[in-house]
Scaffold this motif. Structure first.
Motif, PDB file in Angstrom:
ATOM      1  N   PHE A 157      25.890  62.383 -17.316  1.00 22.92           N
ATOM      2  CA  PHE A 157      24.844  63.206 -16.725  1.00 22.92           C
ATOM      3  C   PHE A 157      23.478  62.851 -17.298  1.00 22.92           C
ATOM      4  CE2 PHE A 157      22.150  67.021 -17.290  1.00 22.92           C
ATOM      5  CZ  PHE A 157      21.808  67.221 -15.957  1.00 22.92           C
ATOM      6  N   ASN A 158      23.420  62.651 -18.612  1.00 23.09           N
ATOM      7  CA  ASN A 158      22.141  62.311 -19.233  1.00 23.09           C
ATOM      8  C   ASN A 158      21.640  60.936 -18.781  1.00 23.09           C
ATOM      9  OD1 ASN A 158      21.180  64.287 -21.681  1.00 23.09           O
ATOM     10  ND2 ASN A 158      23.371  64.453 -21.291  1.00 23.09           N
ATOM     11  N   ALA A 159      22.567  59.978 -18.635  1.00 25.34           N
ATOM     12  CA  ALA A 159      22.175  58.670 -18.112  1.00 25.34           C
ATOM     13  C   ALA A 159      21.656  58.800 -16.679  1.00 25.34           C
ATOM     14  CB  ALA A 159      23.363  57.711 -18.162  1.00 25.34           C
ATOM     15  N   PHE A 160      22.335  59.598 -15.860  1.00 26.90           N
ATOM     16  CA  PHE A 160      21.887  59.833 -14.480  1.00 26.90           C
ATOM     17  C   PHE A 160      20.502  60.471 -14.464  1.00 26.90           C
ATOM     18  CE2 PHE A 160      21.396  63.213 -11.301  1.00 26.90           C
ATOM     19  CZ  PHE A 160      21.295  62.453 -10.158  1.00 26.90           C
ATOM     20  N   MET A 161      20.285  61.437 -15.333  1.00 28.12           N
ATOM     21  CA  MET A 161      19.011  62.143 -15.363  1.00 28.12           C
ATOM     22  C   MET A 161      17.860  61.172 -15.648  1.00 28.12           C
ATOM     23  SD  MET A 161      18.132  65.544 -17.602  1.00 28.12           S
ATOM     24  CE  MET A 161      18.331  64.652 -19.149  1.00 28.12           C
ATOM     25  N   VAL A 162      18.079  60.248 -16.581  1.00 25.61           N
ATOM     26  CA  VAL A 162      17.053  59.252 -16.902  1.00 25.61           C
ATOM     27  C   VAL A 162      16.818  58.324 -15.718  1.00 25.61           C
ATOM     28  CG1 VAL A 162      16.503  57.268 -18.362  1.00 25.61           C
ATOM     29  CG2 VAL A 162      17.471  59.335 -19.384  1.00 25.61           C
ATOM     30  N   ILE A 163      17.901  57.820 -15.134  1.00 23.97           N
ATOM     31  CA  ILE A 163      17.773  56.853 -14.036  1.00 23.97           C
ATOM     32  C   ILE A 163      17.154  57.509 -12.801  1.00 23.97           C
ATOM     33  CG2 ILE A 163      19.098  55.426 -12.417  1.00 23.97           C
ATOM     34  CD1 ILE A 163      21.012  54.818 -14.732  1.00 23.97           C
ATOM     35  N   PHE A 164      17.571  58.727 -12.481  1.00 18.73           N
ATOM     36  CA  PHE A 164      16.982  59.411 -11.321  1.00 18.73           C
ATOM     37  C   PHE A 164      15.510  59.725 -11.573  1.00 18.73           C
ATOM     38  CE2 PHE A 164      16.042  63.213  -8.740  1.00 18.73           C
ATOM     39  CZ  PHE A 164      16.331  62.690  -7.492  1.00 18.73           C
ATOM     40  N   GLY A 165      15.191  60.160 -12.788  1.00 24.25           N
ATOM     41  CA  GLY A 165      13.796  60.451 -13.117  1.00 24.25           C
ATOM     42  C   GLY A 165      12.914  59.219 -12.980  1.00 24.25           C
ATOM     43  N   LEU A 166      13.407  58.075 -13.459  1.00 23.35           N
ATOM     44  CA  LEU A 166      12.632  56.842 -13.331  1.00 23.35           C
ATOM     45  C   LEU A 166      12.543  56.387 -11.877  1.00 23.35           C
ATOM     46  CD1 LEU A 166      13.847  54.846 -16.469  1.00 23.35           C
ATOM     47  CD2 LEU A 166      11.610  55.892 -16.095  1.00 23.35           C
ATOM     48  N   SER A 167      13.566  56.696 -11.080  1.00 22.49           N
ATOM     49  CA  SER A 167      13.510  56.375  -9.649  1.00 22.49           C
ATOM     50  C   SER A 167      12.388  57.156  -8.966  1.00 22.49           C
ATOM     51  CB  SER A 167      14.853  56.693  -8.979  1.00 22.49           C
ATOM     52  OG  SER A 167      15.898  55.950  -9.547  1.00 22.49           O
ATOM     53  N   VAL A 168      12.253  58.429  -9.335  1.00 18.33           N
ATOM     54  CA  VAL A 168      11.167  59.252  -8.803  1.00 18.33           C
ATOM     55  C   VAL A 168       9.819  58.672  -9.209  1.00 18.33           C
ATOM     56  CG1 VAL A 168      10.076  61.525  -8.874  1.00 18.33           C
ATOM     57  CG2 VAL A 168      12.572  61.344  -8.732  1.00 18.33           C
ATOM     58  N   LEU A 169       9.691  58.287 -10.487  1.00 18.94           N
ATOM     59  CA  LEU A 169       8.432  57.700 -10.968  1.00 18.94           C
ATOM     60  C   LEU A 169       8.128  56.385 -10.255  1.00 18.94           C
ATOM     61  CD1 LEU A 169       8.629  58.348 -14.830  1.00 18.94           C
ATOM     62  CD2 LEU A 169       7.182  59.507 -13.140  1.00 18.94           C
TER      63      LEU A 169
END
Length: 434
Positions: free
Chosen positions: A82-94
């Motif tokens: 979940f934490n890895a997903f949160m980072v990757i999704f957040g960077l996708s938004v950025l």
């Protein structure tokens, strides 16, 4: 499929081959069905820009995750996925926000209609980038059969949804919508896997480790990928458009070489999470390297010997000089089939990997500028082969002297030198005689 599903390396390699075949099939279908060059160019531009903003960091983060996630993590749910997903999704938004800021520049560069394709491209980028995690969740949990089934289903859907609009003469926006639909399916699939395999809570300690490993690797891939563009800038500066096109057609690796070697390296990274099995993992890496040598060296040798005959047939006589560039690029196989980077990254020495990559890029610029003056586009290609080899030499040296792991522990040295000698001899024969 049962044979492929019995091995982590074979399964991951098969999955990446599926990805390549799907993309190749779409490209061939577009060309054969008479899709216009402008439409194909816009479709390719969507993929190119999406990759430009995301590929380097998502590759780095995925490779950082693998050694942090032990093979038996599926026994009880934890929060790392979940934490890895949160980072990757957040960077996708950025990445989408950053692309939006550069809308005018990007639409002008790639000739994409900003009012039509650009918003679709952003949605595709947002959904497709995090979905890269799906195959690696299956991989980390040892569920290789499910991973291959997922690949067959989703890539089959992708080919159908992208090719159908081409078949019916619909606009390029509908092909991108096809990409978006299959990306949405993958994204929903990812959320389902996270629900079943991870706890939804913040883990600060894991995030620190994940980012401290992932940032250097992401920068490493950014630096490495920039070498291709730097070479093209050097060619563009010294020569005209026709010579630039000749170089572009020839400056490509054999796809199977890249697919199989990258997949092997990634699959082995996960094994290094268990230090107690280091000796066995190094043996496995050596054995898998030998297996790849038996496959990739003969393919590369055949490509070297046949390239001057095949290039005029495939691309036309005006691109016969591209064969020389391709022949040189085939020698990259010498550096691809040994895996010191897997050991270095497996031990999470990613700053060292980044440092060596910076040295590689610097040497690439220097050598390309020196050799282009004397050997033209062939000199730039030769510089690429030399610096790729230099990178592996430096990584071997680092592993030997800093990690106390000599190359003989993970490289089938005798087979490597025999195959290398045969490959160089075949190159010399093809270059001087054929």
């Amino acid at each position: 499929m049962l044979g492929l599903a019995s091995s982590s390396t074979r399964a991951l390699q098969a999955f990446q081959v599926m990805r390549f075949v799907a993309m190749l099939s779409i490209g061939v279908a577009m060309a054969r069905l008479g899709y216009g060059k402008t439409a194909i160019g816009n479709y390719e531009a969507v993929l190119f820009i999406s990759g430009l903003f995301t590929t380097f960091w998502v590759t780095g983060l995925i490779q950082a995750l693998l050694p942090l996630y032990t093979r038996n993590s599926y026994i009880s749910k934890d929060d790392r996925l979940f934490n890895a997903f949160m980072v990757i999704f957040g960077l996708s938004v950025l990445a989408c926000l950053f692309a939006t800021i550069l809308t005018a520049t990007l639409t002008g560069f790639a000739a994409i209609d900003g009012s039509n394709l650009f918003p679709l491209m952003l949605l595709y980028m947002l959904l497709s980038t995090p979905s890269t995690m799906v195959e690696y969740i299956y991989f980390l949990h040892g569920n290789y059969k499910a991973m291959l089934s997922y690949g067959i289903i989703t890539y089959g859907i992708q080919v159908v949804l992208v090719v159908l609009p081409v078949l019916f003469g619909m606009g390029v926006a509908f092909t991108v919508l096809g990409l978006i639909v299959v990306s949405a399916v993958r994204f929903i699939w990812l959320i389902s896997l996270l629900v079943h395999n991870s706890k939804f809570r913040i883990n600060v300690d894991f995030l620190k480790d994940f980012l401290s490993d992932g940032i250097p690797l992401s920068l490493k891939f950014l630096v490495s990928s920039s070498g291709l563009y730097i070479d093209q800038l050097i060619i563009g500066y010294h020569f005209g458009p026709s010579t630039f096109a000749v170089y572009r057609f020839g400056a490509r690796e054999i796809p199977l070489v890249t697919i199989l070697t990258v997949s092997l390296s990634n699959s082995m990274l996960a094994d290094f999470a268990d230090r107690q099995k280091l000796s066995r993992n190094l043996d496995n890496l050596r054995n898998e390297s030998l297996r790849l040598m038996h496959i990739l060296f003969p393919i590369s040798i055949a490509a070297i010997l046949l390239s001057r005959w095949l290039f005029p047939i495939v691309f036309g006589t005006e691109f016969h000089e591209s064969a020389n560039v391709f022949m040189i690029y085939c020698l990259i196989v010498l550096s691809r089939v040994i895996f010191p980077q897997t050991v270095t990254q497996g031990f999470r020495k990613n700053v060292a990997v980044l440092t060596i990559s910076i040295v590689e890029m610097t040497m690439n610029i220097i050598l390309s500028l020196l050799l282009v003056k004397h050997f033209g586009i062939n000199g730039v290609a030769a510089a690429t082969v030399i610096v790729y080899t230099l990178e592996k030499v430096l990584l071997v040296a680092y592993n030997t002297y800093s990690l106390k792991i000599p190359a003989v522990m993970y490289v089938p040295v005798k087979a490597f030198w025999v195959y290398s000698l045969i490959s160089v001899s075949a190159f010399a024969f093809a270059w001087l005689v054929l």
